[in-house]
Design a protein around this motif. Structure first.
Motif, PDB file in Angstrom:
ATOM      1  N   ALA A  41      53.020   9.982   7.470  1.00 35.99           N
ATOM      2  CA  ALA A  41      54.043   9.879   8.515  1.00 35.99           C
ATOM      3  C   ALA A  41      53.531   9.030   9.675  1.00 35.99           C
ATOM      4  CB  ALA A  41      54.436  11.271   8.990  1.00 35.99           C
ATOM      5  N   THR A  42      52.265   9.237  10.037  1.00 35.42           N
ATOM      6  CA  THR A  42      51.732   8.446  11.167  1.00 35.42           C
ATOM      7  C   THR A  42      51.672   6.983  10.801  1.00 35.42           C
ATOM      8  OG1 THR A  42      49.476   8.761  10.423  1.00 35.42           O
ATOM      9  CG2 THR A  42      50.311  10.349  12.043  1.00 35.42           C
TER      10      THR A  42
ATOM     11  N   GLY B  39      54.020   5.563   9.240  1.00 35.99           N
ATOM     12  CA  GLY B  39      55.391   5.071   9.219  1.00 35.99           C
ATOM     13  C   GLY B  39      56.175   5.381   7.955  1.00 35.99           C
ATOM     14  N   ALA B  40      55.650   6.250   7.072  1.00 35.30           N
ATOM     15  CA  ALA B  40      56.387   6.559   5.845  1.00 35.30           C
ATOM     16  C   ALA B  40      57.588   7.442   6.169  1.00 35.30           C
ATOM     17  CB  ALA B  40      55.474   7.270   4.863  1.00 35.30           C
ATOM     18  N   THR B  41      58.727   7.121   5.579  1.00 35.97           N
ATOM     19  CA  THR B  41      59.929   7.941   5.803  1.00 35.97           C
ATOM     20  C   THR B  41      59.787   9.230   4.995  1.00 35.97           C
ATOM     21  OG1 THR B  41      61.062   7.028   3.898  1.00 35.97           O
ATOM     22  CG2 THR B  41      61.362   5.885   6.013  1.00 35.97           C
ATOM     23  N   PRO B  42      60.565  10.278   5.358  1.00 33.98           N
ATOM     24  CA  PRO B  42      60.474  11.539   4.599  1.00 33.98           C
ATOM     25  C   PRO B  42      60.709  11.342   3.113  1.00 33.98           C
ATOM     26  CG  PRO B  42      61.750  11.866   6.610  1.00 33.98           C
ATOM     27  CD  PRO B  42      61.461  10.394   6.532  1.00 33.98           C
ATOM     28  N   VAL B  43      61.703  10.508   2.779  1.00 33.61           N
ATOM     29  CA  VAL B  43      62.008  10.303   1.362  1.00 33.61           C
ATOM     30  C   VAL B  43      60.814   9.655   0.663  1.00 33.61           C
ATOM     31  CG1 VAL B  43      63.484   9.058  -0.274  1.00 33.61           C
ATOM     32  CG2 VAL B  43      64.484  10.113   1.771  1.00 33.61           C
ATOM     33  N   TYR B  44      60.229   8.651   1.306  1.00 31.78           N
ATOM     34  CA  TYR B  44      59.084   7.944   0.746  1.00 31.78           C
ATOM     35  C   TYR B  44      57.899   8.903   0.577  1.00 31.78           C
ATOM     36  CZ  TYR B  44      55.723   4.177   0.017  1.00 31.78           C
ATOM     37  OH  TYR B  44      54.768   3.349  -0.519  1.00 31.78           O
ATOM     38  N   ARG B  45      57.693   9.751   1.607  1.00 31.34           N
ATOM     39  CA  ARG B  45      56.569  10.704   1.546  1.00 31.34           C
ATOM     40  C   ARG B  45      56.767  11.675   0.391  1.00 31.34           C
ATOM     41  NH1 ARG B  45      57.409  11.455   7.385  1.00 31.34           N
ATOM     42  NH2 ARG B  45      57.921  13.622   6.992  1.00 31.34           N
TER      43      ARG B  45
END
Lengths: 279, 346
Positions: A182-183, A185-191
């Motif tokens: 997340a830090t 810049g990954a979006t929730p869906v990507y994570r």
């Protein structure tokens, strides 16, 4: 740290009781069963298998069996996956209550559950009343003795076998991995797709294997929730042995069931590993 | 006067004593115990009525092993040549299988005198087995939904029964009557002819599919649905179960429709090579006798086969009673079950 190669790791002896037990009560009878399916009066023959597979009705039964097992597995996965996270991320009393709610129903017999589902799935049952009062259905619908009813009932019985393996894997996932992503810049869906899902795949696979194997072979649940008008491979096996007293047909049918179950389980393992790699 | 009576009494007692000592002498000389195989559901009345009566009369012991008919058959097969069961009580269709495998000893009037006192149609295959009771099959219905009962077997084809009819599976003994009745309804032939025309029966049964709630193999489940009102009728229900539930207060009853009812006889047989054979013959003879049948027919809601025993109260004495040709069934049943799967499936 590499185990020494020259002699058997002494830890392996711990598996001895299980190996001996399974060899005696599982492997040996299984071999005898399979042998009976291919042994005719004149020795080895595939005639019983060929005649089983040449009957279109049996293909219908195979299709029924696979369809129901697949649907039960999908329903369990859809309900079980988020539940496993809820369970893993809860703590204290909440977690104790959730765990008890999932595990305690296992102590209630399948027959009792199937009878309970009869009450739920009846025309004037709880589900039908709820759907009518919510305006989803115009009139009461009976789900008892339908495929839908069977899938719902079986999914209820087998749900813990999906939740628990996924839960045990989710618990081990380091939350910092997703936070780090997340830090960056990954979006929730990507994570979810690139971190959480691949890490939970072993648990999902275990759950799918458990539920699929249990539901492809279930016998009591279909006989109570859908009745004699809907045959699956397992009910055909039961009937061949218990009613028709045709041990060869029973063994042949059991062999087909076993091969299908093993094929699907192994196949899904391979598929999951490939997906895990590409994710 | 008193002297007379006491002399007569003494004479009677004497004759009785001689008979007691003489007749079962062989019996006493041998084992004092026999094992009887039978249905698990019969255990309560066998143990409370038959067993005390017989054990006292013959000073012996009965061990009743309750299970399913096919399990009894299996027990006889596995122990062929070294049987431990002496007598088996089971369904007629399974009797035929046992006869085919040479597991039964023929009953003869000199060993079983009461054979002469039961209805002729209760003795099968020249005495290979006999029926000690005949529960009957009609249509069980929920009294709350159908207060007037069911007048005809044909009624259940009516569209108002959509999704409300339960049939027994052809795997169950009680499942076969429907096939024959359907043929009778479709062709109008007398039952003895209609019974052989199963093709018409199947076609007629297929027309019942929209009305089917389910086809059961487990009877208690079917009655559960009937008592709750989800099902309205169980077509081909057995008196021994339906009337027992009714007596227990369930809101159901058993109709004897105008086309008649079916006898679903309970058979008793002698195992070939039975241990304590004399005691076993005595047991079978008592089961066919008036005294035992008089005691058991009412609590089992079945008709007696002994001609001198009146049917218990509440039985449909005026209804036509159809019998099923079980030898014909045994020849064809597996084929019928196959056809049933294909044509009656969801």
């Amino acid at each position: 740290m590499k185990p020494r190669r020259e002699r058997i790791d002494p830890v392996a002896w711990l598996a001895l009781p299980a190996v001996a037990y399974l060899a005696l009560v599982y492997a040996l009878p299984l071999i005898m069963l399979l042998a009976r399916g291919v042994m005719g009066p004149k020795g080895f023959t595939i005639e019983p298998l060929a005649s089983f597979l040449s009957d279109p009705f049996n293909w219908q039964v195979i299709a029924n069996t696979l369809k129901i097992a697949a649907l039960v597995t999908v329903v369990c996965l859809l309900i079980g996956y988020p539940t496993a996270f809820a369970l893993a991320w809860s703590s204290g009393w909440t977690q104790v209550v959730l765990l008890a709610a999932i595990i305690l129903p296992l102590s209630v017999g399948v027959v009792v559950k199937a009878f309970a589902w009869q009450i739920v799935l009846r025309r004037d049952g709880i589900l039908s009343q709820l759907m009518v009062s919510l305006g989803v259905w115009d009139e009461p619908v009976r789900l008892l003795f339908t495929e839908t009813g069977l899938v719902l009932g079986a999914a209820n019985v087998f749900l813990p076998f999906m939740i628990l393996p996924i839960y045990s894997v989710v618990r081990l996932i380091d939350p910092r991995l997703a936070e780090a992503a997340a830090t960056l810049g990954a979006t929730p869906v990507y994570r979810f797709r690139r971190i959480v899902l691949p890490l939970t795949l072993p648990g999902v696979l275990a759950g799918v294997v458990f539920v699929f194997s249990l539901s492809i072979a279930m016998y009591v649940i279909p006989s109570l929730l859908i009745g004699d008008r809907y045959q699956t491979l397992a009910t055909l096996v039961g009937r061949s042995f218990l009613f028709m007293r045709n041990e060869q047909l029973g063994s042949t049918t059991a062999t087909v069931l076993l091969v299908l179950a093993v094929a699907v389980v192994v196949g899904s393992g391979v598929l999951a590993r490939r997906l895990g790699r590409s994710a | 006067m008193t002297g007379n009576i006491s002399r007569r009494a003494a004479l009677k007692a004497g004759v009785g004593a001689v008979a007691l000592v003489a007749a079962p002498a062989v019996v006493r000389a041998q084992a004092k115990e026999i094992v009887v195989g039978g249905a698990a559901s019969h255990k309560p009345w066998v143990e409370s009525i038959v067993q005390p009566f017989f054990e006292q009369k013959y000073t012996c012991k009965i061990v009743y092993e309750g299970t399913r008919s096919l399990v009894n058959l299996e027990k006889m097969q596995k122990n062929k040549g070294n049987q431990y069961l002496s007598v088996v009580q089971m369904d007629d269709p399974v009797m035929i299988l046992a006869v085919k495998e040479g597991l039964l000893e023929k009953l003869t009037p000199d060993k079983v005198p009461n054979l002469a006192n039961i209805r002729p149609d209760a003795v099968h295959m020249d005495g290979m087995w006999a029926n000690y009771l005949a529960p009957w099959q009609g249509i069980a219905y929920n009294k709350n939904v159908l207060p007037n009962g069911v007048a005809s077997w044909g009624d259940v084809w009516d569209a108002k029964f959509k999704g409300r009819v339960i049939l027994p599976s052809l795997q169950n003994t009680e499942g076969l009557a429907n096939l024959f009745m359907a043929s009778h309804l479709a062709t109008g032939k007398p039952m003895s002819e209609a019974e052989k025309d199963t093709d018409s029966g199947f076609k007629q049964l297929a027309k019942l599919k929209p009305n089917l709630l389910t086809v059961y193999t487990q009877m208690p489940q079917a009655f559960n649905l009937l008592e709750q009102g989800e099902a309205w009728v169980i077509v081909g229900a057995l008196s021994s179960y339906a009337l027992e539930r009714k007596a227990a207060g369930a809101p159901i009853d058993l109709a004897a429709p105008k086309e008649g009812i079916f006898a679903s006889p309970s058979g008793i047989c002698m195992v070939q090579g039975a241990p304590a054979a004399d005691l076993a013959y005595a047991y079978i003879n008592e089961m066919l006798g008036a005294e035992v049948q008089g005691k058991i027919s009412a609590p089992t809601f079945a008709l007696p086969t002994n001609k001198s025993v009146p049917p218990p109260a509440g039985m449909p004495i005026n209804a036509t009673m159809h019998s099923i040709d079980w030898a014909f069934v045994a020849e064809n049943r597996n084929e019928w079950v196959k056809r049933w799967d294909r044509e009656m499936g969801i």
